[in-house]
Design a protein around this motif. Structure first.
Motif, PDB file in Angstrom:
ATOM      1  N   GLU A  11       0.757  -1.166  -0.011  1.00 58.49           N
ATOM      2  CA  GLU A  11       0.071  -0.068  -0.016  1.00 58.49           C
ATOM      3  C   GLU A  11       0.986   1.376   0.097  1.00 58.49           C
ATOM      4  N   GLN A  12       1.912   1.198   0.732  1.00 57.03           N
ATOM      5  CA  GLN A  12       2.783   2.235   0.863  1.00 57.03           C
ATOM      6  C   GLN A  12       3.564   2.854  -0.562  1.00 57.03           C
ATOM      7  N   ILE A  13       3.986   1.524  -1.101  1.00 52.77           N
ATOM      8  CA  ILE A  13       4.702   1.425  -2.463  1.00 52.77           C
ATOM      9  C   ILE A  13       3.586   2.315  -3.570  1.00 52.77           C
ATOM     10  N   ILE A  14       2.529   1.804  -3.416  1.00 54.88           N
ATOM     11  CA  ILE A  14       1.252   2.214  -4.708  1.00 54.88           C
ATOM     12  C   ILE A  14       1.288   3.784  -4.245  1.00 54.88           C
ATOM     13  N   LYS A  15       1.352   4.171  -2.980  1.00 58.31           N
ATOM     14  CA  LYS A  15       1.064   5.561  -2.615  1.00 58.31           C
ATOM     15  C   LYS A  15       2.192   6.405  -3.284  1.00 58.31           C
ATOM     16  N   GLN A  16       3.485   5.721  -3.001  1.00 59.78           N
ATOM     17  CA  GLN A  16       4.699   6.435  -3.566  1.00 59.78           C
ATOM     18  C   GLN A  16       4.569   6.729  -5.034  1.00 59.78           C
ATOM     19  N   LEU A  17       4.285   5.513  -5.713  1.00 56.84           N
ATOM     20  CA  LEU A  17       4.245   5.234  -7.093  1.00 56.84           C
ATOM     21  C   LEU A  17       3.200   6.336  -7.617  1.00 56.84           C
ATOM     22  N   ASN A  18       2.158   6.924  -6.954  1.00 56.35           N
ATOM     23  CA  ASN A  18       1.149   7.588  -7.429  1.00 56.35           C
ATOM     24  C   ASN A  18       1.764   9.048  -7.386  1.00 56.35           C
ATOM     25  N   LYS A  19       2.722   9.220  -6.517  1.00 56.05           N
ATOM     26  CA  LYS A  19       3.266  10.517  -6.366  1.00 56.05           C
ATOM     27  C   LYS A  19       4.342  10.863  -7.326  1.00 56.05           C
ATOM     28  N   LEU A  20       4.912   9.945  -8.341  1.00 60.67           N
ATOM     29  CA  LEU A  20       5.745  10.129  -9.376  1.00 60.67           C
ATOM     30  C   LEU A  20       5.009  10.919 -10.332  1.00 60.67           C
ATOM     31  N   ILE A  21       5.853  11.700 -11.079  1.00 58.98           N
ATOM     32  CA  ILE A  21       5.470  12.614 -12.131  1.00 58.98           C
ATOM     33  C   ILE A  21       4.746  11.893 -13.378  1.00 58.98           C
ATOM     34  N   ASP A  22       5.781  10.760 -13.747  1.00 53.62           N
ATOM     35  CA  ASP A  22       5.468  10.133 -14.881  1.00 53.62           C
ATOM     36  C   ASP A  22       4.340   9.171 -14.777  1.00 53.62           C
ATOM     37  N   VAL A  23       3.862   8.756 -13.531  1.00 56.36           N
ATOM     38  CA  VAL A  23       2.957   7.844 -13.425  1.00 56.36           C
ATOM     39  C   VAL A  23       1.657   8.239 -13.548  1.00 56.36           C
ATOM     40  N   VAL A  24       0.697   7.615 -14.436  1.00 53.70           N
ATOM     41  CA  VAL A  24      -0.587   8.246 -14.690  1.00 53.70           C
ATOM     42  C   VAL A  24      -1.500   7.623 -13.759  1.00 53.70           C
ATOM     43  N   LYS A  25      -1.321   6.195 -13.630  1.00 52.41           N
ATOM     44  CA  LYS A  25      -2.385   5.376 -13.111  1.00 52.41           C
ATOM     45  C   LYS A  25      -1.761   4.061 -12.500  1.00 52.41           C
ATOM     46  N   VAL A  26      -2.177   3.538 -11.341  1.00 56.61           N
ATOM     47  CA  VAL A  26      -1.590   2.269 -10.799  1.00 56.61           C
ATOM     48  C   VAL A  26      -2.676   1.379 -10.253  1.00 56.61           C
ATOM     49  N   MET A  27      -2.566   0.273 -10.589  1.00 61.20           N
ATOM     50  CA  MET A  27      -3.688  -0.788 -10.102  1.00 61.20           C
ATOM     51  C   MET A  27      -2.935  -2.013  -9.572  1.00 61.20           C
ATOM     52  N   GLU A  28      -3.335  -2.654  -8.491  1.00 64.03           N
ATOM     53  CA  GLU A  28      -3.024  -3.855  -8.260  1.00 64.03           C
ATOM     54  C   GLU A  28      -3.766  -4.803  -8.587  1.00 64.03           C
ATOM     55  N   LEU A  29      -3.398  -5.532  -9.597  1.00 59.99           N
ATOM     56  CA  LEU A  29      -3.876  -6.603 -10.178  1.00 59.99           C
ATOM     57  C   LEU A  29      -4.327  -7.792  -9.293  1.00 59.99           C
ATOM     58  N   SER A  30      -3.686  -7.959  -8.148  1.00 61.22           N
ATOM     59  CA  SER A  30      -4.011  -9.158  -7.223  1.00 61.22           C
ATOM     60  C   SER A  30      -5.084  -8.754  -6.481  1.00 61.22           C
ATOM     61  N   ASP A  31      -5.656  -7.437  -6.412  1.00 64.28           N
ATOM     62  CA  ASP A  31      -7.015  -6.980  -6.044  1.00 64.28           C
ATOM     63  C   ASP A  31      -8.155  -7.436  -6.697  1.00 64.28           C
ATOM     64  N   TYR A  32      -8.030  -7.851  -7.985  1.00 65.54           N
ATOM     65  CA  TYR A  32      -8.955  -7.978  -9.090  1.00 65.54           C
ATOM     66  C   TYR A  32      -8.786  -9.325  -9.531  1.00 65.54           C
ATOM     67  N   SER A  33      -9.975  -9.921 -10.111  1.00 65.47           N
ATOM     68  CA  SER A  33     -10.135 -11.124 -10.796  1.00 65.47           C
ATOM     69  C   SER A  33      -9.089 -10.694 -12.206  1.00 65.47           C
ATOM     70  N   HIS A  34      -8.115 -11.565 -12.364  1.00 70.84           N
ATOM     71  CA  HIS A  34      -7.217 -11.071 -13.717  1.00 70.84           C
ATOM     72  C   HIS A  34      -6.527 -12.349 -14.236  1.00 70.84           C
ATOM     73  N   ILE A  35      -6.106 -12.021 -15.626  1.00 73.29           N
ATOM     74  CA  ILE A  35      -5.366 -13.075 -16.535  1.00 73.29           C
ATOM     75  C   ILE A  35      -4.007 -12.670 -16.274  1.00 73.29           C
ATOM     76  N   GLU A  36      -2.934 -13.706 -15.995  1.00 73.60           N
ATOM     77  CA  GLU A  36      -1.632 -13.376 -15.855  1.00 73.60           C
ATOM     78  C   GLU A  36      -1.066 -14.639 -16.685  1.00 73.60           C
ATOM     79  N   ARG A  37      -0.280 -13.994 -17.615  1.00 74.34           N
ATOM     80  CA  ARG A  37       0.637 -15.041 -18.388  1.00 74.34           C
ATOM     81  C   ARG A  37       2.084 -14.545 -18.523  1.00 74.34           C
ATOM     82  N   GLU A  38       2.865 -15.635 -18.685  1.00 71.18           N
ATOM     83  CA  GLU A  38       4.369 -15.445 -18.844  1.00 71.18           C
ATOM     84  C   GLU A  38       4.653 -15.860 -20.193  1.00 71.18           C
TER      85      GLU A  38
END
Length: 164
Positions: A58-85
């Protein structure tokens, strides 16, 4: 706990460095990192995987949101999501028995043989991290020469999305 964080950011020089610097300053490891431009060439999407407790993430996400280059942040682990490698595996295939066995294992895991030489097969496989780990475990009966993994990519299911 494993967390997948998706970041929509400006496609600018140094943006990746600022995000990765944020993690290193706080002593967090980035397990995998993928970045590529989106359909809008001015934006890139970064997907990174890290481990930590909920409070630290949660702290990292708050810090990411403060970076000028960052438009939006989403933790995919909070949602049903598709993950692939995606992974490339180069294995020795010196004998005919080995060739047949490698091809059979690739078929079982829905992988594709993408390059063949007289003594090597290169296989491409896409799937969940667990599937890729399982494929590597079964391929250990052959001599694995090289492994290249892309790192996680993810997208939320349904109507949730990381857009502006």
């Amino acid at each position: 706990m494993r967390h997948i964080i998706s970041i929509l950011m400006e496609n600018e020089t140094g943006a990746l460095s600022r995000v990765s610097g944020l993690f290193s300053q706080r002593g967090y490891n980035i397990e995998s990192l993928t970045v590529a431009p989106t359909e809008d060439p001015t934006l890139s999407r970064m997907t990174l995987v890290t481990k930590g407790n909920d409070a630290s993430i949660e702290q990292i996400i708050k810090q990411l949101n403060k970076l000028i280059d960052v438009v939006k942040v989403m933790e995919l682990s909070d949602y049903s999501h598709i993950e692939r490698e995606m992974m490339f595996v180069k294995v020795v295939a010196a004998e005919m028995d080995a060739c047949a066995s490698i091809k059979r294992l690739a078929d079982i895991f829905r992988a594709r043989v993408i390059d063949v030489s007289n003594k090597m097969y290169t296989i491409e496989i896409t799937g969940s991290p667990e599937k890729l780990d399982g494929f590597l475990d079964t391929m250990k009966v052959h001599k694995i020469v090289e492994v290249v993994r892309s790192g996680a990519m993810g997208i939320p299911r349904g109507s949730a999305s990381l857009t502006i």
